[in-house]
Design a protein around this motif. Structure first.
Motif, PDB file in Angstrom:
ATOM      1  N   ARG A   1       0.744  -1.081  -0.123  1.00  0.00           N
ATOM      2  CA  ARG A   1      -0.049   0.143   0.039  1.00  0.00           C
ATOM      3  C   ARG A   1       1.050   1.281  -0.067  1.00  0.00           C
ATOM      4  O   ARG A   1       0.340   2.086  -0.693  1.00  0.00           O
ATOM      5  N   ILE A   2       2.118   1.216   0.619  1.00  0.00           N
ATOM      6  CA  ILE A   2       3.255   2.438   0.863  1.00  0.00           C
ATOM      7  C   ILE A   2       3.308   2.676  -0.628  1.00  0.00           C
ATOM      8  O   ILE A   2       3.423   3.784  -1.165  1.00  0.00           O
ATOM      9  N   ALA A   3       3.829   1.432  -1.640  1.00  0.00           N
ATOM     10  CA  ALA A   3       4.475   1.604  -2.694  1.00  0.00           C
ATOM     11  C   ALA A   3       3.433   2.298  -3.698  1.00  0.00           C
ATOM     12  O   ALA A   3       3.367   2.869  -4.784  1.00  0.00           O
ATOM     13  N   GLU A   4       2.089   1.745  -3.578  1.00  0.00           N
ATOM     14  CA  GLU A   4       0.816   2.088  -4.393  1.00  0.00           C
ATOM     15  C   GLU A   4       0.573   3.728  -3.987  1.00  0.00           C
ATOM     16  O   GLU A   4      -0.269   4.132  -4.876  1.00  0.00           O
ATOM     17  N   ALA A   5       0.762   4.201  -2.793  1.00  0.00           N
ATOM     18  CA  ALA A   5       0.179   5.540  -2.442  1.00  0.00           C
ATOM     19  C   ALA A   5       0.929   6.729  -3.618  1.00  0.00           C
ATOM     20  O   ALA A   5       2.284   6.493  -3.875  1.00  0.00           O
ATOM     21  N   THR A   6       0.140   7.749  -3.612  1.00  0.00           N
ATOM     22  CA  THR A   6       0.782   8.773  -4.060  1.00  0.00           C
ATOM     23  C   THR A   6       1.431   9.582  -3.451  1.00  0.00           C
ATOM     24  O   THR A   6       1.312   9.555  -2.066  1.00  0.00           O
ATOM     25  N   ILE A   7       2.193  10.650  -3.926  1.00  0.00           N
ATOM     26  CA  ILE A   7       2.649  11.678  -3.208  1.00  0.00           C
ATOM     27  C   ILE A   7       1.975  12.333  -2.079  1.00  0.00           C
ATOM     28  O   ILE A   7       2.335  12.704  -0.979  1.00  0.00           O
ATOM     29  N   GLU A   8       0.953  12.665  -2.593  1.00  0.00           N
ATOM     30  CA  GLU A   8      -0.328  13.618  -1.905  1.00  0.00           C
ATOM     31  C   GLU A   8      -0.547  12.667  -0.434  1.00  0.00           C
ATOM     32  O   GLU A   8      -0.652  13.201   0.323  1.00  0.00           O
ATOM     33  N   GLU A   9      -0.988  11.181  -0.929  1.00  0.00           N
ATOM     34  CA  GLU A   9      -1.295  10.513   0.253  1.00  0.00           C
ATOM     35  C   GLU A   9      -0.230  10.162   1.252  1.00  0.00           C
ATOM     36  O   GLU A   9      -0.645  10.449   2.435  1.00  0.00           O
ATOM     37  N   LEU A  10       1.053  10.362   0.788  1.00  0.00           N
ATOM     38  CA  LEU A  10       2.235  10.142   1.574  1.00  0.00           C
ATOM     39  C   LEU A  10       2.240  11.335   2.553  1.00  0.00           C
ATOM     40  O   LEU A  10       2.457  11.341   3.745  1.00  0.00           O
TER      41      LEU A  10
ATOM     42  N   GLY B   1       4.917  14.752   5.524  1.00  0.00           N
ATOM     43  CA  GLY B   1       5.232  16.181   4.888  1.00  0.00           C
ATOM     44  C   GLY B   1       5.444  15.926   3.329  1.00  0.00           C
ATOM     45  O   GLY B   1       5.888  14.797   2.844  1.00  0.00           O
ATOM     46  N   PRO B   2       5.374  16.999   2.456  1.00  0.00           N
ATOM     47  CA  PRO B   2       5.685  16.817   1.123  1.00  0.00           C
ATOM     48  C   PRO B   2       6.965  16.341   0.656  1.00  0.00           C
ATOM     49  O   PRO B   2       7.127  15.565  -0.353  1.00  0.00           O
ATOM     50  N   GLU B   3       8.040  17.284   1.246  1.00  0.00           N
ATOM     51  CA  GLU B   3       9.297  16.898   0.876  1.00  0.00           C
ATOM     52  C   GLU B   3       9.774  15.247   1.294  1.00  0.00           C
ATOM     53  O   GLU B   3      10.269  14.689   0.153  1.00  0.00           O
ATOM     54  N   LEU B   4       9.555  14.769   2.284  1.00  0.00           N
ATOM     55  CA  LEU B   4       9.906  13.635   2.766  1.00  0.00           C
ATOM     56  C   LEU B   4       9.005  12.440   1.794  1.00  0.00           C
ATOM     57  O   LEU B   4       9.497  11.369   1.317  1.00  0.00           O
ATOM     58  N   ALA B   5       7.762  12.958   1.558  1.00  0.00           N
ATOM     59  CA  ALA B   5       6.762  12.224   0.877  1.00  0.00           C
ATOM     60  C   ALA B   5       7.421  11.749  -0.563  1.00  0.00           C
ATOM     61  O   ALA B   5       7.346  10.804  -1.279  1.00  0.00           O
ATOM     62  N   ARG B   6       7.975  12.857  -1.121  1.00  0.00           N
ATOM     63  CA  ARG B   6       8.671  12.788  -2.720  1.00  0.00           C
ATOM     64  C   ARG B   6       9.925  11.893  -2.521  1.00  0.00           C
ATOM     65  O   ARG B   6       9.911  11.147  -3.229  1.00  0.00           O
ATOM     66  N   HIS B   7      10.641  12.013  -1.634  1.00  0.00           N
ATOM     67  CA  HIS B   7      11.900  11.234  -1.293  1.00  0.00           C
ATOM     68  C   HIS B   7      11.358   9.811  -1.106  1.00  0.00           C
ATOM     69  O   HIS B   7      11.980   8.955  -1.853  1.00  0.00           O
ATOM     70  N   ILE B   8      10.274   9.479  -0.451  1.00  0.00           N
ATOM     71  CA  ILE B   8       9.929   7.977  -0.201  1.00  0.00           C
ATOM     72  C   ILE B   8       9.137   7.499  -1.378  1.00  0.00           C
ATOM     73  O   ILE B   8       9.554   6.458  -1.766  1.00  0.00           O
TER      74      ILE B   8
END
Length: 622
Positions: free
Chosen positions: A586-595, A602-609
């Motif tokens: 589910r983490i791999a399928e999540a979008t940047i916004e969901e993360l 937060g947005p920056e770490l979400a893009r990194h993940i």
């Protein structure tokens, strides 16, 4: 070889002259200090003296029989070194330090010097708790023990935890609701303000009285509180107090009372049998015998008083404090000096006493009987081992007497997490300190022969270098494993020095088969033969030792999460991601916004993940 303490003068004999020549003795000071008798490569004996020259002159003029221990030692002495100290007490402390450092052959060495557990009550805490420790610190808390019997200590803890439910957690922090221990009746939940400090401290006082052996006072007070609660119609509280009275009363029946006082005492006993010496130590705590410890000295140098003094100096330390009184079967030459040293370690007065009558003398007889029993058991074990060793040597046609046997077992799962386990038995007993694990480095595919070769090469290389090879090497396997071992030992030129034996059960309906180099057919011993049962015991111990570690490695890999491969997030954020999304998929399928919407991301770490997870998925898909 060593560095003398600051402010001490070091002196050594000329290596070309005899070690105790008149010329050397003329240069030795008459002051106090420590002397070291040295052989070719090691320290043979460390001693102290009030007058160094006088003490060493006694060795120089020693005229005892040639078989005497002192005569034998002096034949191996090649030089003597002295360290001059300013006081006798400095010499006493330095002697103990050097003995521990060099482990001289002719000094008293306490092989069984482990610290027994203590019960600690943290009275300095606002909400004290009961813990188990092996170190007695000067931290203002209360310590009870040592407990030589783990069963006795666990019984005491079970009583205390069951009837006096003090907190279990390491720290007290405010909580909105109590933990599971409170729900089970095992904690009073001070973290939720459900317990008044005064009532809690009353319970702590009862715990301390029980550990001090003053159970009569506890029973009297609990009974009075029970009757008061019943008179006030508080029947639940009265029933709880009744149970406490019963539990404490039951423990009194099993307590071995040694005296009608509440002092802490250590009682030493000594017994000689030919060259061997047994020393026994009884622990008396708060007037009760709480345990015992024994030391076997195979062939020590010195009279009984000297051996007891060395034992006391080695046994007590800043981590293991002496009690208020130490009982000895005889007076010591430096008794006042020893008392001063023990008082420093205890940070309080210590008396060394040699009882002559009364209840104290009963304790001395008990300690002497324990020392005599130690020697009897040792003699019985040695006789049993002699018989078994002769049987092994005869039945297996060994070149050497198998005093030291090592056994190698390889554990792996299709080549993964492969481990070589080596166990060691000396004179029929486990030598757990010499057990070793070897992580297989060269193979990732199942190849028992190659794995065994790797482990044997590493073991033999170190053994030849350090000179600690076994008399016999037992292999878990058949002819193939035996041939691998023959090749390795030939390479290290120690095939004649080490006897090789392989043990295997080739079919379920067959017994154990023993294989030896140069012999086509296996040796078949009766299933009940002591020699075979002993080898099976060693093989099973190697298997157990290897399987335990192999399982740990396998479990560690199975618990490894793919989240661990993501850089930039720690355990806390991993836990938040899993709690929110449920799985790595589910983490791999999540979008940047969901993360980014997940708390703490937060947005920056979400893009990194997202970049790392998507990159891994593209790599797998490609």
């Amino acid at each position: 070889m060593f560095s003398p303490a600051a402010g001490l003068e070091q002196h050594s004999a000329d290596q070309q002259a005899p070690p105790l020549s008149p010329a050397f003795l003329a240069t030795v000071s008459h002051g106090p200090g420590v002397y070291l008798m040295l052989g070719k490569k090691q320290v043979l004996y460390v001693g102290k003296a009030r007058d160094l020259r006088k003490r060493l002159s006694q060795y120089a003029h020693f005229s005892g029989p040639a078989y005497a221990k002192t005569s034998v030692m002096l034949t191996h002495v090649q030089r003597v070194e002295t360290i001059l100290t300013t006081t006798e007490k400095e010499a006493l402390i330095l002697e103990a330090s050097l003995i521990k450092q060099h482990q001289p052959r002719y000094n008293v060495i306490l092989r069984d010097d482990k610290n027994y557990p203590l019960i600690k009550v943290t009275i300095r805490d606002p909400w004290p708790r009961i813990t188990v420790t092996r170190k007695r610190l000067r931290d203002g808390n209360r310590y009870f023990g040592p407990y030589a019997s783990g069963t006795a200590m666990r019984a005491t803890l079970q009583l205390l935890h069951g009837q006096f439910p003090l907190r279990r957690c390491a720290t007290v922090r405010k909580r909105s609701r109590p933990c599971l221990n409170h729900q089970m009746g095992r904690c009073l939940a001070p973290c939720t303000d459900q317990m008044r400090p005064e009532a809690y401290q009353t319970m702590v006082r009862d715990v301390l009285l029980i550990l001090e052996g003053k159970t009569g006072e506890v029973i009297k007070e609990l009974t009075a509180r029970m009757e008061e609660a019943a008179a006030n119609l508080c029947f639940e509280q009265a029933a709880r107090l009744r149970d406490q009275v019963y539990a404490v009363s039951q423990t009194i029946e099993y307590q071995a009372v040694a005296a009608d006082h509440h002092l802490d005492q250590d009682v030493f006993g000594i017994h000689r049998q030919e060259a061997a010496v047994g020393i026994a130590l009884l622990f008396v705590r708060s007037g009760m015998i709480t345990g015992a410890q024994s030391f076997f000295l195979a062939d020590p140098l010195g009279e009984d008083d000297s051996l007891l003094a060395q034992t006391i100096l080695q046994y007590y330390s800043p981590e293991r404090h002496p009690p208020r009184e130490v009982f000895l079967p005889l007076a010591l030459e430096d008794q006042a000096l020893l008392e001063e040293r023990l008082s420093e370690l205890r940070d309080g007065p210590v008396s060394i006493i040699s009882p002559q009558r009364g209840k104290r003398m009963q304790l001395m007889r008990m300690a002497a009987a324990n020392a005599a029993q130690l020697l009897e058991e040792k003699a019985r074990k040695e006789h049993s081992w002699d018989t078994l060793a002769e049987s092994l040597q005869a039945k297996l046609r060994l070149n050497n007497r198998p005093e030291r046997i090592e056994c190698l077992d390889i554990s792996n799962l299709q080549g993964k997490q492969a481990v070589g386990s080596l166990v060691c038995f000396i004179q029929g007993e486990k030598a757990s300190g010499l057990y070793r694990h070897y992580r297989i480095r060269s193979r990732e595919t199942p190849d028992d022969y190659a794995m065994m070769r790797e482990v044997l090469e590493r073991r033999m290389s170190k053994g030849v270098q350090e000179g600690n090879l076994p008399d016999m090497l037992l292999l878990d396997g058949g002819k193939g494993q035996l041939q691998v071992a023959v090749d390795v030992l030939q390479h290290f030129d120690c095939l004649q020095q080490i006897d090789l034996v392989a043990i295997a059960k080739e079919r379920a309906d067959e017994g154990e088969k023993l294989f030896r180099p140069g012999r086509k057919n296996p040796l078949l011993l009766p299933a009940h033969a002591p020699a075979l049962l002993y080898l099976m015991r060693i093989r099973d111990e190697a298997h157990r030792f290897g399987i335990t570690t192999h399982r740990k490695l396998r479990d560690k890999e199975q618990l490894h999460s793919r989240l661990d491969l993501i850089e930039g997030i720690g355990p806390k954020r991993k836990r938040i991601l899993l709690q929110t999304l449920g799985s790595y998929k589910r983490i791999a399928e999540a979008t940047i916004e969901e993360l980014a919407a997940i708390p703490g991301i937060g947005p920056e770490l979400a893009r990194h993940i997202h970049g790392q997870v998507c990159g891994e998925n593209r790599h797998i898909a490609g």
